[in-house]
Scaffold this active site. Structure first.
Site, PDB file in Angstrom:
ATOM      1  N   ASP A 431      40.960  39.898  41.010  1.00 28.35           N
ATOM      2  CA  ASP A 431      39.591  40.356  40.775  1.00 28.35           C
ATOM      3  C   ASP A 431      39.337  40.356  39.270  1.00 28.35           C
ATOM      4  OD1 ASP A 431      37.053  41.380  41.528  1.00 28.35           O
ATOM      5  OD2 ASP A 431      37.675  43.356  40.867  1.00 28.35           O
ATOM      6  N   ASP A 474      33.651  37.309  41.832  1.00 25.70           N
ATOM      7  CA  ASP A 474      34.757  36.875  40.969  1.00 25.70           C
ATOM      8  C   ASP A 474      36.107  37.244  41.584  1.00 25.70           C
ATOM      9  OD1 ASP A 474      34.279  39.588  40.687  1.00 25.70           O
ATOM     10  OD2 ASP A 474      34.801  39.650  38.561  1.00 25.70           O
TER      11      ASP A 474
END
Length: 559
Positions: A431, A474
């Site tokens: 992440d 993301d």
């Protein structure tokens, strides 16, 4: 609860336009005009949200809805506008939108605009009940609807109760229905003669099974028979659970009429074949072609005399050869009429996809005499089906596999290790640490380009047999298909953190980026794929808590 007025005056329209620019609902202002056949409604103003949602452009301004909307949709929408005009009151109606966010409900309120006693305009406020769409969602929706609107085949999307959610223009043209006649209707009620079969198909679709392409007869609204080739595909949600179904329908009526006109007389076959673009061959039971139609030269580049006397098998793709040989090399074949797909070689451009209809011709004693094959080029359709697969299984921005595919491959990898426990599986869950700040500072365009570069850099760090997927935003996941020990997964995490030290160059912008990483290993820390994902996810949050730009191995949390 109503949030809009029940009527407006002409003097209030400028205020409505200012208001429309500031809200997330879609706003359409339609001017009312009259001709001999009754009222018609002209696009005068649409706010930006309305243009995006309805896939319109400013070129629609000044045009009536009949020139802008899909023909089959017009009567459904026009009915409600006419009701608001005739009754001089607000009218509400709902509709279903199918897009990248799934099945969404849209509710529209139509408000008449008065000048004195006359209605001069109708204002539509449309609210879509869905989670927020991002730029990628809308790009995907535009691609999806562009493909649907321009496809030659008819497309129908259903929920799991068979109710029709949306169709493309080819469906309206093929069957002659309008939207208000089919929306939320069950397929088994439109094609009642096939009700039992359709009900059985949807039982399989509910289980995630697909229905292979088959041929049958449907009936248009006017009762005319239509010979169709149809396939049903189950639509899965992000968790891999069936959520609906799509039918792809090809109208074969003209081809069937041509094929039905064939007789066992070779002269008649040759007469028809000379004037068709279909590839027509007379084939002996051993596969030898005794007649090849002139259309082969235009489609494949071979002159008929080059192929006549040769075996059909010699022109078939190696991967399809075994199946084709079995169809033509067995003199005791009992095939009466069969349709199948295969790849056939062209003289200069490799292979093209063909759909062949094979008819068995018997002699007077009832024994097999020869086959009649009529094939058509379906390369465009196969390419379109491949594009649909790409949309379903690939992250459009980065080209990586998406969450659904990653979970399916992970489950298969876990099952493999359970059967043959000679290696382990490593899972890295990543992440980004400050992606939102980059989006806020530089905009979504830079953010999207950064995601693409991140995907490329992550792919360069792992082995060819490993899988990198974009989970969303993301977030990325990496499946290390075969490792000997957890240390190998930790080494990959080290390589990722090291690779992220090199800044990214996007135009004039120079960006640094880092990941927090959670690591888990099967079967060391989990009994199944779900536990493996959960352990990696918890390890990721532990890495975030330690200050980011870190990795945490799952077993460390137990010590």
């Amino acid at each position: 609860m109503k949030i809009y007025p029940t009527h407006l005056t002409l003097l209030q329209l400028p205020t409505v336009k200012q208001f429309a620019r500031a809200i997330s609902d879609s706003v359409f202002i339609m001017k009312v005009a009259f001709h001999d056949e009754g009222p018609y409604f002209i696009y005068e103003y649409v706010n930006q949200e309305g243009l995006e949602r309805s896939r319109l452009t400013q070129s629609c301004f000044g045009k009536p809805m009949e020139e802008v909307l899909i023909k089959g949709d017009v009567s459904y929408i026009r009915h409600h506008y006419e009701q608001a005009l005739e009754e001089k009151r607000a009218v509400e109606y709902s509709d279903i939108i199918v897009g990248s966010n799934g099945k969404l409900e849209a509710r529209t309120e139509l408000i008449p605009v008065f000048k004195g006693e006359d209605v001069t305009h109708v204002v539509a406020f449309t609210k879509v009940f869905a989670r927020q769409q991002n730029v990628l969602n809308r790009q995907t929706d535009r691609l999806f609807y562009s493909f649907m609107d321009n496809a030659e085949e008819a497309f129908v999307i259903f929920d799991l109760d068979q109710r029709i959610l949306t169709v493309n223009p080819a469906f309206y043209e093929m069957l002659g229905y309008d939207k208000n006649e089919i929306i939320k209707q069950k397929l088994s009620s439109l094609q009642g003669h096939e009700g039992d079969s359709i009900n059985e198909y949807f039982l399989l679709l509910r289980e995630g099974e697909n229905i292979p392409r088959y041929s049958t007869t449907w009936y248009s609204k006017a009762g005319q028979p239509i010979y169709v080739s149809i396939a049903f595909t189950s639509i899965l949600d992000d968790e891999g659970i069936p959520a609906g179904a799509v039918a792809i329908i090809q109208n074969l009526t003209e081809e069937k009429r041509t094929r039905d006109a064939f007789t066992a007389t070779e002269q008649l076959y040759e007469l028809i074949a000379t004037h068709t673009q279909d590839l027509v061959e007379l084939i002996q039971p051993d596969g030898t072609m005794t007649y090849v139609s002139p259309s082969h030269e235009a489609v494949l580049g071979y002159k008929p005399e080059e192929m006549a006397g040769d075996s059909i098998v010699n022109y078939v793709h190696p991967e399809d050869m075994r199946a084709i040989r079995a169809k033509f090399s067995n003199p005791t074949s009992s095939i009466e009429n069969e349709t199948f797909e295969y790849r056939i070689h062209t003289k200069t451009e490799g292979y093209l996809w063909a759909e062949a209809n094979i008819k068995l011709v018997r002699d007077e004693g009832g024994s097999l005499h020869h086959f009649v094959s009529s094939s058509r080029d379906i390369t465009k359709r196969k390419d379109a089906e491949e594009q649909l697969k790409v949309l379903a299984y690939t992250d459009e921005l980065t080209g990586l596999t998406n969450r659904r595919v990653f979970k399916n491959i992970l489950k298969k990898a876990v099952a493999r290790v359970k059967r043959q426990p000679i290696s382990k599986i490593g899972l890295l869950y990543l992440d980004g640490d400050h992606f939102k700040g980059i989006n806020d500072a530089y905009g979504h365009l830079i953010g999207d380009q950064l995601l693409t570069k991140l995907a490329n850099r992550l792919t360069s760090v792992v082995r060819e047999e490993d899988l990198v997927s974009r989970i969303g935003g993301d977030e990325f996941a990496i499946l290390l298909a075969t490792i000997e020990s957890p240390h190998e997964a930790i080494k990959v995490a080290d390589r990722i953190l090291e690779a992220m030290k090199t800044p990214f160059e996007i135009g004039d912008v120079r960006l640094t980026f880092s990941f927090s990483i959670g690591i888990s290993v099967f079967p060391d820390e989990a009994n199944n794929a779900e536990e493996l994902l959960d352990r990696a996810d918890r390890s990721l949050y532990a890495a975030k808590a330690q200050g980011k730009n870190e990795y945490v191995y799952s077993s460390w949390l137990d010590s």
